[in-house]
Write a protein that holds these residues in place. Structure first.
Motif, mmCIF file in Angstrom:
data_model
loop_
_atom_site.group_PDB
_atom_site.id
_atom_site.type_symbol
_atom_site.label_atom_id
_atom_site.label_comp_id
_atom_site.label_asym_id
_atom_site.label_seq_id
_atom_site.Cartn_x
_atom_site.Cartn_y
_atom_site.Cartn_z
ATOM 1 N N SER A 189 -10.142 1.179 16.674
ATOM 2 C CA SER A 189 -10.813 2.385 16.189
ATOM 3 C C SER A 189 -10.094 3.013 15.001
ATOM 4 N N VAL A 190 -9.086 2.339 14.439
ATOM 5 C CA VAL A 190 -8.406 2.909 13.273
ATOM 6 C C VAL A 190 -8.874 2.229 11.984
ATOM 7 N N PHE A 191 -8.897 0.900 11.957
ATOM 8 C CA PHE A 191 -9.326 0.173 10.755
ATOM 9 C C PHE A 191 -10.597 -0.620 11.059
ATOM 10 N N ASP A 192 -11.311 -1.001 9.993
ATOM 11 C CA ASP A 192 -12.600 -1.637 10.248
ATOM 12 C C ASP A 192 -12.615 -3.154 10.044
ATOM 13 N N SER A 221 -11.366 -1.163 4.775
ATOM 14 C CA SER A 221 -11.319 -0.251 3.636
ATOM 15 C C SER A 221 -10.237 0.787 3.925
ATOM 16 N N ARG A 222 -9.375 0.994 2.949
ATOM 17 C CA ARG A 222 -8.242 1.891 3.190
ATOM 18 C C ARG A 222 -8.154 2.913 2.062
ATOM 19 N N PRO A 223 -9.061 3.881 2.066
ATOM 20 C CA PRO A 223 -9.057 4.872 0.989
ATOM 21 C C PRO A 223 -7.844 5.791 1.074
ATOM 22 N N ILE A 224 -7.530 6.459 -0.046
ATOM 23 C CA ILE A 224 -6.470 7.482 0.011
ATOM 24 C C ILE A 224 -7.033 8.840 -0.441
ATOM 25 N N ASP A 225 -8.329 8.995 -0.202
ATOM 26 C CA ASP A 225 -8.988 10.239 -0.626
ATOM 27 C C ASP A 225 -8.338 11.495 -0.042
ATOM 28 N N MET A 226 -7.877 11.418 1.217
ATOM 29 C CA MET A 226 -7.285 12.626 1.828
ATOM 30 C C MET A 226 -5.953 12.987 1.166
ATOM 31 N N HIS A 227 -5.194 11.943 0.753
ATOM 32 C CA HIS A 227 -3.928 12.218 0.055
ATOM 33 C C HIS A 227 -4.252 13.010 -1.226
ATOM 34 N N ASP A 232 -9.033 15.842 7.506
ATOM 35 C CA ASP A 232 -10.282 15.504 8.209
ATOM 36 C C ASP A 232 -10.053 14.449 9.273
ATOM 37 N N MET A 233 -9.133 13.518 8.966
ATOM 38 C CA MET A 233 -8.807 12.443 9.923
ATOM 39 C C MET A 233 -7.305 12.402 10.065
ATOM 40 N N VAL A 234 -6.838 11.846 11.173
ATOM 41 C CA VAL A 234 -5.385 11.706 11.346
ATOM 42 C C VAL A 234 -4.923 10.532 10.479
ATOM 43 N N SER A 235 -4.077 10.822 9.519
ATOM 44 C CA SER A 235 -3.594 9.764 8.618
ATOM 45 C C SER A 235 -2.074 9.825 8.503
ATOM 46 N N ARG A 248 0.825 -1.193 0.000
ATOM 47 C CA ARG A 248 0.000 0.000 0.000
ATOM 48 C C ARG A 248 0.871 1.259 0.000
ATOM 49 N N ALA A 249 2.033 1.169 0.628
ATOM 50 C CA ALA A 249 2.862 2.366 0.755
ATOM 51 C C ALA A 249 3.464 2.814 -0.576
ATOM 52 N N SER A 250 3.113 2.125 -1.659
ATOM 53 C CA SER A 250 3.511 2.617 -2.987
ATOM 54 C C SER A 250 2.946 4.025 -3.195
ATOM 55 N N TYR A 251 1.926 4.378 -2.374
ATOM 56 C CA TYR A 251 1.374 5.738 -2.540
ATOM 57 C C TYR A 251 2.414 6.815 -2.244
ATOM 58 N N TYR A 252 3.463 6.488 -1.496
ATOM 59 C CA TYR A 252 4.505 7.502 -1.244
ATOM 60 C C TYR A 252 5.228 7.903 -2.529
ATOM 61 N N LEU A 253 5.201 6.988 -3.519
ATOM 62 C CA LEU A 253 5.857 7.326 -4.780
ATOM 63 C C LEU A 253 5.069 8.398 -5.526
ATOM 64 N N THR A 304 -2.546 0.525 16.376
ATOM 65 C CA THR A 304 -3.369 -0.524 15.752
ATOM 66 C C THR A 304 -2.501 -1.685 15.275
ATOM 67 N N ASP A 305 -1.248 -1.391 14.907
ATOM 68 C CA ASP A 305 -0.364 -2.465 14.432
ATOM 69 C C ASP A 305 0.087 -3.396 15.557
ATOM 70 N N MET A 306 -0.251 -3.072 16.813
ATOM 71 C CA MET A 306 0.057 -3.967 17.943
ATOM 72 C C MET A 306 -1.211 -4.634 18.487
ATOM 73 N N LYS A 309 1.270 11.908 14.251
ATOM 74 C CA LYS A 309 2.447 12.202 15.094
ATOM 75 C C LYS A 309 3.327 10.986 15.319
ATOM 76 N N GLU A 310 3.094 9.919 14.565
ATOM 77 C CA GLU A 310 3.848 8.669 14.758
ATOM 78 C C GLU A 310 5.352 8.916 14.660
ATOM 79 N N PRO A 311 6.151 8.088 15.364
ATOM 80 C CA PRO A 311 7.606 8.250 15.304
ATOM 81 C C PRO A 311 8.144 8.265 13.868
HETATM 82 C C1 UD1 Z 1 -0.042 3.500 8.261
HETATM 83 C C2 UD1 Z 1 0.882 2.340 8.477
HETATM 84 C C3 UD1 Z 1 0.123 1.152 9.005
HETATM 85 C C4 UD1 Z 1 -0.646 1.544 10.263
HETATM 86 C C5 UD1 Z 1 -1.479 2.803 10.031
HETATM 87 C C6 UD1 Z 1 -2.108 3.340 11.290
HETATM 88 C C7 UD1 Z 1 2.594 2.712 6.837
HETATM 89 C C8 UD1 Z 1 3.202 2.312 5.562
HETATM 90 N N1 UD1 Z 1 1.512 2.040 7.222
HETATM 91 O O1 UD1 Z 1 -1.015 3.086 7.300
HETATM 92 O O2 UD1 Z 1 1.044 0.106 9.288
HETATM 93 O O3 UD1 Z 1 -1.523 0.490 10.602
HETATM 94 O O4 UD1 Z 1 -0.654 3.847 9.500
HETATM 95 O O5 UD1 Z 1 -1.134 3.588 12.260
HETATM 96 O O6 UD1 Z 1 3.099 3.565 7.539
HETATM 97 N N2 UD1 Z 1 -8.001 7.131 5.812
HETATM 98 C C9 UD1 Z 1 -8.992 7.688 5.001
HETATM 99 N N3 UD1 Z 1 -8.595 8.391 3.894
HETATM 100 C C10 UD1 Z 1 -7.293 8.578 3.569
HETATM 101 C C11 UD1 Z 1 -6.304 8.015 4.401
HETATM 102 C C12 UD1 Z 1 -6.682 7.301 5.511
HETATM 103 O O7 UD1 Z 1 -10.174 7.538 5.269
HETATM 104 O O8 UD1 Z 1 -7.009 9.240 2.559
HETATM 105 C C13 UD1 Z 1 -8.394 6.369 6.997
HETATM 106 C C14 UD1 Z 1 -7.989 4.904 6.922
HETATM 107 O O9 UD1 Z 1 -8.949 4.128 6.227
HETATM 108 C C15 UD1 Z 1 -7.888 4.524 8.380
HETATM 109 C C16 UD1 Z 1 -7.360 5.806 9.022
HETATM 110 O O10 UD1 Z 1 -7.653 6.854 8.113
HETATM 111 O O11 UD1 Z 1 -9.140 4.220 8.900
HETATM 112 C C17 UD1 Z 1 -5.889 5.820 9.337
HETATM 113 O O12 UD1 Z 1 -5.177 5.415 8.197
HETATM 114 P P1 UD1 Z 1 -3.668 5.885 7.910
HETATM 115 O O13 UD1 Z 1 -3.078 6.502 9.125
HETATM 116 O O14 UD1 Z 1 -3.682 6.679 6.659
HETATM 117 O O15 UD1 Z 1 -2.963 4.503 7.671
HETATM 118 P P2 UD1 Z 1 -1.915 4.136 6.565
HETATM 119 O O16 UD1 Z 1 -1.082 5.325 6.236
HETATM 120 O O17 UD1 Z 1 -2.585 3.400 5.478
#
Ligand code: UD1
Length: 431
Positions: free
Chosen positions: A327-330, A121-127, A161-164, A93-98, A305-307, A189-191
């Protein structure tokens, strides 16, 4: 197909060296292509996800020299294309950094949409919305390719809108060479946000405030060469801390930043473990049965969430009932059925796993549903009575360097096998 075979019910003891942070590496390796000079990145974890991003970078023409197992030299000067094919990145998924890195540097990126772990569901709409705020046009082409381009990128005031994590890093990449300054509000604010910002700053970027929820980016014209060492992996360290807890062992995780582990340490202390912090070590010692507690995943500095799956395994062995709220992923409870097959008890309702602790687990044949859940099942197997086989370990290998070897270093009975014959040999060996 490779799988782990494990004989459990043995306390893990000793010390283990933690590798560089996978999630920081993914941002940093993408960022490294933004300079037209050689950039050396040290402490890169030798894990599949890092190799996938490196091969994608090579695929567009960047020069990539693997200096040793954990050091890579990247030069973005030789890049000839901004087109990252699906085949190159479908697994991460982190290919989005490219997108952020190529758009920031060349004002154009065509990158296949992210894959990665199926944890909801892991949208990238905010990016994408934030790239547009910098002046980019963004389209999703047939085949799920994101095409972002701009005549020029202009700094903007962006409120997420959300912390991403992903959106925060991607915008630091896209904005650091824009025209004018950018402010990111409600930033993660992750490390590893701080690590990517420090790396960009080492290349000449001007980013302030990473690690707080407001990040200010002063645009610079270009980035230059640098040498940088990635921070230790908070999640790998946490996984080994829980390995000590579930096996009633005594393990020191070395080369870590104890501050990054505080949310995990605090829970383990609540559960009755002894946790001792050194300058760059944390020792976890568990005697007797763990106690139940509740956890709720949240953005940093909350419980990661990764723990969550690994901690749920510890709670599955604790005395009493615990609540694990995601509360981060569904969709992050896909390991629960597998854990149940090992004797775990409890039920999932909505975003909460109500865990009824049992005294012991029993070995079983299970499959890793995703990276962290896979690691959690290995922990369950290490604690369980008898033999377990964990299939689909390619998920685990996405993010853990030499996982089985490091566990063996702590006395675990674990091996990678590819056939029933190998499994039989292991059983004869360990008795
Ligand atoms: C990153 C980590 C992942 C970790 C997660 C949360 C990397 C490569 N991956 O994933 O291991 O589990 O953070 O700590 O660092 N969201 C939206 N729209 C967006 C972006 C995110 O709705 O455009 C939502 C996601 O669906 C999720 C929440 O925001 O519910 C947090 O996601 P995000 O912090 O963006 O996670 P990742 O960057 O995918």
């Amino acid at each position: 197909m490779e799988q782990y075979i494990i004989k459990g019910n043995k306390p893990l003891e000793g010390s283990v060296k933690i590798s560089g942070a996978k999630n920081a590496a993914l941002g940093i390796l993408a960022a490294a292509i933004m300079a037209d000079e050689p950039v050396t990145v040290e402490n890169v974890p030798d894990v599949r996800d890092a190799h996938v991003i490196l091969s994608a970078i090579k695929g567009v023409g960047a020069t990539v020299k693997e200096v040793d197992k954990n050091t890579v030299e990247i030069n973005g000067k030789t890049i000839t294309s901004v087109d990252i094919q699906y085949e190159q990145v479908k697994k991460i998924r982190a290919s989005y950094y490219l997108i952020g890195a190529l758009l920031g540097k060349y004002h154009e990126a065509k990158v296949a949409l992210p894959g990665g772990c199926d944890i909801g569901s892991r949208p990238i709409d905010m990016h994408l919305k934030a790239f547009k705020a910098l002046g980019a046009e963004v389209d999703i082409l047939a085949g799920g390719i994101v095409w972002a381009r701009a005549k020029k990128l202009t700094g903007a005031h962006i409120y997420f809108d959300m912390v991403s994590v992903g959106a925060t890093i991607n915008l630091m990449l896209a904005a650091c060479m824009a025209e004018g300054d950018t402010i990111l509000e409600n930033a993660a604010k992750e490390p590893h946000i701080v690590d990517v910002a420090n790396f960009l700053n080492a290349m000449g970027a001007k980013i302030k405030g990473a690690g707080t929820d407001v990040i200010r980016i002063k645009a610079v014209e270009k980035l230059h060469k640098a040498t940088y060492s990635i921070i230790p992996d908070q999640i790998e360290a946490g996984t080994f801390m829980i390995a000590a807890a579930v096996t009633r062992g005594n393990v020191t995780v070395c080369d870590v930043i104890p501050k990054h582990l505080e949310s995990i340490s605090a829970k383990l202390i609540e559960m009755g473990c002894e946790v001792e912090e050194g300058d760059d070590t944390v020792r976890v010692c568990a005697k007797g049965r763990l106690r139940s507690t509740n956890i709720k995943t949240l953005p940093y500095p909350g419980f990661p969430t990764d723990m969550q799956p690994q901690m749920a395994v510890a709670l599955a062995l604790a005395e009493g009932t615990s609540m694990v709220t995601e509360s981060v992923f569904d969709n992050r409870f896909r390991y629960v059925d597998e854990l149940t097959r090992m004797g775990g008890q409890g039920k999932v309702e909505g975003n909460t796993f109500y865990v009824d602790g049992v005294e012991g687990l029993t070995g079983a044949q299970v499959a890793a549903p995703d990276l962290r859940a896979g690691a959690a099942l290995v922990l369950a197997a290490l604690a369980a009575e008898g033999y377990s086989e964990v299939e689909d370990i390619m998920y685990i290998q996405r993010g853990y360097e030499d996982f089985d070897e490091k566990l063996r270093g702590l006395g675990a009975r674990i091996e990678i096998v590819t056939s029933e014959h190998d499994a039989q040999k292991f059983r004869l060996k360990v008795g």
